[in-house]
Design a protein around this motif. Structure first.
Motif, mmCIF file in Angstrom:
data_model
loop_
_atom_site.group_PDB
_atom_site.id
_atom_site.type_symbol
_atom_site.label_atom_id
_atom_site.label_comp_id
_atom_site.label_asym_id
_atom_site.label_seq_id
_atom_site.Cartn_x
_atom_site.Cartn_y
_atom_site.Cartn_z
ATOM 1 N N GLN A 36 -1.825 2.030 16.054
ATOM 2 C CA GLN A 36 -1.047 0.797 15.398
ATOM 3 C C GLN A 36 0.706 1.263 15.642
ATOM 4 O OE1 GLN A 36 -2.009 0.623 11.348
ATOM 5 N NE2 GLN A 36 -4.027 0.118 11.817
ATOM 6 N N GLY A 37 0.747 2.654 15.920
ATOM 7 C CA GLY A 37 2.197 3.059 16.189
ATOM 8 C C GLY A 37 2.792 3.477 15.022
ATOM 9 N N LYS A 38 2.264 3.782 14.077
ATOM 10 C CA LYS A 38 2.738 4.360 12.718
ATOM 11 C C LYS A 38 3.774 5.669 12.818
ATOM 12 C CE LYS A 38 0.316 1.906 9.853
ATOM 13 N NZ LYS A 38 0.847 0.907 8.765
ATOM 14 N N ASP A 39 4.440 5.887 11.937
ATOM 15 C CA ASP A 39 5.572 6.900 12.222
ATOM 16 C C ASP A 39 4.996 8.314 12.205
ATOM 17 O OD1 ASP A 39 8.396 7.481 11.671
ATOM 18 O OD2 ASP A 39 7.194 8.540 9.860
ATOM 19 N N CYS A 40 5.442 9.019 12.998
ATOM 20 C CA CYS A 40 5.398 10.239 13.433
ATOM 21 C C CYS A 40 4.972 10.926 11.972
ATOM 22 C CB CYS A 40 6.293 11.136 14.127
ATOM 23 S SG CYS A 40 5.729 12.736 14.260
ATOM 24 N N ARG A 41 5.486 11.056 10.995
ATOM 25 C CA ARG A 41 5.695 11.854 9.706
ATOM 26 C C ARG A 41 4.321 11.340 9.083
ATOM 27 N NH1 ARG A 41 11.852 10.841 8.863
ATOM 28 N NH2 ARG A 41 10.974 8.871 9.507
#
Length: 86
Positions: free
Chosen positions: A27-32
């Motif tokens: 889903q391309g979620k944030d790296c953090r």
């Protein structure tokens, strides 16, 4: 060795966490967010290893006590196993 249902269930939850992380990545979620979930998964794996090693150690110690054998080597082996896993 026979593994109890709680250890198997623990690993199935970890499997679900990994699938969740893969979904987050797709889903391309944030790296953090991804790294936070990976860290939680790593901690769950570490706890699972501790539970499995301690259950095995307890079983082996009981068997050795019944046989009248020493147990020091079993404890050292269990500690070394956990250290190597890090």
């Amino acid at each position: 060795m026979e593994y109890d249902k709680s250890s198997i269930h623990r690993l199935k939850r970890i499997e679900g966490q990994i699938k969740g992380v893969l979904g987050m990545m797709e889903q391309g979620k944030d790296c953090r967010e991804v790294v936070t979930q990976l860290s939680a998964t790593r901690n769950a794996i570490d706890r699972a290893m501790g539970v499995i090693v301690s259950a095995n150690l307890e079983k082996c110690v009981r068997e050795n006590v019944v046989k009248g054998e020493g147990t020091d080597h079993l404890v050292k082996e269990a500690v070394n196993l956990l250290i190597k896993s890090r």
